[in-house]
Design a protein around this motif. Structure first.
Motif, PDB file in Angstrom:
ATOM      1  N   UNK A 143       9.340  13.559   0.937  1.00 24.36           N
ATOM      2  CA  UNK A 143      10.187  12.719   0.089  1.00 24.36           C
ATOM      3  C   UNK A 143      10.087  11.247   0.487  1.00 24.36           C
ATOM      4  N   UNK A 144      10.022  10.971   1.783  1.00 24.94           N
ATOM      5  CA  UNK A 144       9.869   9.586   2.234  1.00 24.94           C
ATOM      6  C   UNK A 144       8.529   9.016   1.786  1.00 24.94           C
ATOM      7  N   UNK A 145       7.485   9.816   1.825  1.00 26.47           N
ATOM      8  CA  UNK A 145       6.181   9.370   1.322  1.00 26.47           C
ATOM      9  C   UNK A 145       6.272   9.062  -0.168  1.00 26.47           C
ATOM     10  N   UNK A 146       6.954   9.926  -0.911  1.00 30.27           N
ATOM     11  CA  UNK A 146       7.073   9.741  -2.359  1.00 30.27           C
ATOM     12  C   UNK A 146       7.904   8.515  -2.728  1.00 30.27           C
ATOM     13  N   UNK A 147       8.838   8.159  -1.871  1.00 24.46           N
ATOM     14  CA  UNK A 147       9.671   6.976  -2.125  1.00 24.46           C
ATOM     15  C   UNK A 147       9.053   5.707  -1.548  1.00 24.46           C
ATOM     16  N   UNK A 148       7.951   5.862  -0.834  1.00 23.40           N
ATOM     17  CA  UNK A 148       7.288   4.705  -0.255  1.00 23.40           C
ATOM     18  C   UNK A 148       8.012   4.129   0.946  1.00 23.40           C
ATOM     19  N   UNK A 149       8.922   4.899   1.521  1.00 25.13           N
ATOM     20  CA  UNK A 149       9.708   4.389   2.643  1.00 25.13           C
ATOM     21  C   UNK A 149       9.018   4.563   3.989  1.00 25.13           C
ATOM     22  N   UNK A 150       7.980   5.399   4.052  1.00 26.73           N
ATOM     23  CA  UNK A 150       7.171   5.518   5.264  1.00 26.73           C
ATOM     24  C   UNK A 150       5.697   5.494   4.857  1.00 26.73           C
ATOM     25  N   UNK A 199       2.556  11.174  -6.000  1.00 22.61           N
ATOM     26  CA  UNK A 199       3.381  11.772  -7.055  1.00 22.61           C
ATOM     27  C   UNK A 199       2.504  12.269  -8.199  1.00 22.61           C
ATOM     28  N   UNK A 200       1.500  11.483  -8.583  1.00 22.30           N
ATOM     29  CA  UNK A 200       0.588  11.895  -9.650  1.00 22.30           C
ATOM     30  C   UNK A 200      -0.195  13.148  -9.303  1.00 22.30           C
ATOM     31  N   UNK A 227       0.819  -1.200   0.000  1.00 21.72           N
ATOM     32  CA  UNK A 227       0.000   0.000   0.000  1.00 21.72           C
ATOM     33  C   UNK A 227       0.855   1.253   0.000  1.00 21.72           C
ATOM     34  N   UNK A 228       1.985   1.214   0.673  1.00 22.57           N
ATOM     35  CA  UNK A 228       2.822   2.403   0.770  1.00 22.57           C
ATOM     36  C   UNK A 228       3.275   2.867  -0.607  1.00 22.57           C
ATOM     37  N   UNK A 229       3.675   1.921  -1.481  1.00 24.63           N
ATOM     38  CA  UNK A 229       4.130   2.306  -2.821  1.00 24.63           C
ATOM     39  C   UNK A 229       2.962   2.811  -3.663  1.00 24.63           C
ATOM     40  N   UNK A 230       1.787   2.214  -3.496  1.00 25.86           N
ATOM     41  CA  UNK A 230       0.610   2.681  -4.237  1.00 25.86           C
ATOM     42  C   UNK A 230       0.283   4.122  -3.842  1.00 25.86           C
ATOM     43  N   UNK A 231       0.330   4.406  -2.544  1.00 23.92           N
ATOM     44  CA  UNK A 231       0.088   5.768  -2.085  1.00 23.92           C
ATOM     45  C   UNK A 231       1.153   6.703  -2.651  1.00 23.92           C
ATOM     46  N   UNK A 252       0.714  15.463  -7.173  1.00 24.19           N
ATOM     47  CA  UNK A 252       1.657  16.593  -7.161  1.00 24.19           C
ATOM     48  C   UNK A 252       2.010  17.014  -8.586  1.00 24.19           C
ATOM     49  N   UNK A 253       2.271  16.046  -9.459  1.00 21.20           N
ATOM     50  CA  UNK A 253       2.596  16.359 -10.854  1.00 21.20           C
ATOM     51  C   UNK A 253       1.440  17.089 -11.522  1.00 21.20           C
ATOM     52  N   UNK A 254       0.229  16.595 -11.290  1.00 22.06           N
ATOM     53  CA  UNK A 254      -0.960  17.186 -11.892  1.00 22.06           C
ATOM     54  C   UNK A 254      -1.151  18.631 -11.476  1.00 22.06           C
ATOM     55  N   UNK A 255      -0.733  18.964 -10.262  1.00 20.43           N
ATOM     56  CA  UNK A 255      -0.911  20.316  -9.739  1.00 20.43           C
ATOM     57  C   UNK A 255       0.356  21.163  -9.837  1.00 20.43           C
ATOM     58  N   UNK A 256       1.408  20.585 -10.391  1.00 20.88           N
ATOM     59  CA  UNK A 256       2.660  21.327 -10.551  1.00 20.88           C
ATOM     60  C   UNK A 256       3.345  21.627  -9.234  1.00 20.88           C
ATOM     61  N   UNK A 257       3.216  20.725  -8.267  1.00 21.21           N
ATOM     62  CA  UNK A 257       3.781  20.954  -6.933  1.00 21.21           C
ATOM     63  C   UNK A 257       5.063  20.146  -6.730  1.00 21.21           C
ATOM     64  N   UNK A 258       6.037  20.787  -6.168  1.00 16.70           N
ATOM     65  CA  UNK A 258       7.280  20.102  -5.804  1.00 16.70           C
ATOM     66  C   UNK A 258       7.168  19.604  -4.366  1.00 16.70           C
ATOM     67  N   UNK A 259       8.037  18.680  -3.974  1.00 16.14           N
ATOM     68  CA  UNK A 259       8.048  18.270  -2.562  1.00 16.14           C
ATOM     69  C   UNK A 259       8.245  19.456  -1.619  1.00 16.14           C
ATOM     70  N   UNK A 260       9.075  20.393  -2.018  1.00 16.00           N
ATOM     71  CA  UNK A 260       9.321  21.572  -1.181  1.00 16.00           C
ATOM     72  C   UNK A 260       8.048  22.408  -1.025  1.00 16.00           C
ATOM     73  N   UNK A 261       7.294  22.583  -2.116  1.00 14.16           N
ATOM     74  CA  UNK A 261       6.055  23.365  -2.044  1.00 14.16           C
ATOM     75  C   UNK A 261       5.042  22.680  -1.128  1.00 14.16           C
ATOM     76  N   UNK A 262       4.918  21.363  -1.237  1.00 11.50           N
ATOM     77  CA  UNK A 262       3.995  20.628  -0.373  1.00 11.50           C
ATOM     78  C   UNK A 262       4.458  20.734   1.077  1.00 11.50           C
ATOM     79  N   UNK A 263       5.753  20.630   1.280  1.00  8.94           N
ATOM     80  CA  UNK A 263       6.311  20.734   2.624  1.00  8.94           C
ATOM     81  C   UNK A 263       5.991  22.083   3.245  1.00  8.94           C
ATOM     82  N   UNK A 264       6.258  23.128   2.536  1.00  4.58           N
ATOM     83  CA  UNK A 264       6.041  24.476   3.080  1.00  4.58           C
ATOM     84  C   UNK A 264       4.573  24.755   3.356  1.00  4.58           C
ATOM     85  N   UNK A 265       3.719  24.348   2.429  1.00  9.12           N
ATOM     86  CA  UNK A 265       2.298  24.639   2.589  1.00  9.12           C
ATOM     87  C   UNK A 265       1.628  23.766   3.647  1.00  9.12           C
ATOM     88  N   UNK A 266       2.194  22.606   3.918  1.00  8.29           N
ATOM     89  CA  UNK A 266       1.576  21.690   4.887  1.00  8.29           C
ATOM     90  C   UNK A 266       2.239  21.728   6.255  1.00  8.29           C
TER      91      UNK A 266
END
Length: 119
Positions: free
Chosen positions: A35-42, A10-11, A1-5, A13-27
């Motif tokens: 980045x760990x979420x995007x790599x499926x490591x957590x 990633x999809x 499930x982690x990799x599916x998430x 974020x790509x669809x909205x033109x958001x970088x990991x940094x932008x998501x980080x700052x806004x959230x």
């Protein structure tokens, strides 16, 4: 499930033109967490989902289902920011602006903040 998430995140974020940094700052979440979420490591937690859903412009309930957390009880912790949905929308819009437009947006935001301080 982690990799599916991770793939869906990633999809989104790509669809909205958001970088990991932008998501980080806004959230208000560490960029390393995104980045760990995007790599499926957590795996995503209800708290993380609550913080990133507005940035991704997706209802929290929908993101909880995607993260396979819908049957679990969510945290009662307040949002990281008031108006977090609007902040997410603003980040999404700002991410797609040309450099000159982005600088104008920053100038307008600073002007609005100065008005609040002078009132």
């Amino acid at each position: 499930m982690t990799q599916r998430f991770a793939d869906i995140l990633q999809g989104l974020m790509d669809n909205r033109g958001l970088s990991p940094r932008a998501v980080s700052r806004a959230s208000a979440r560490a960029e390393a967490t995104i980045l760990q979420l995007l790599h499926g490591s957590v795996p995503p937690s209800p708290e993380i989902v609550k913080d990133i859903a507005p940035v991704l412009q997706i209802p929290e309930a929908d993101l909880l289902v995607i993260a396979d957390l819908a049957t679990r009880q969510t945290s009662s912790r307040p949002s990281a920011y008031r108006n977090s949905t609007e902040i997410g929308e603003l980040v999404s819009i700002a991410s797609s602006l040309a450099d000159g437009q982005f600088r104008r947006l920053i100038d307008v935001a600073r002007s609005l903040k100065a008005e609040d301080l002078n009132c």
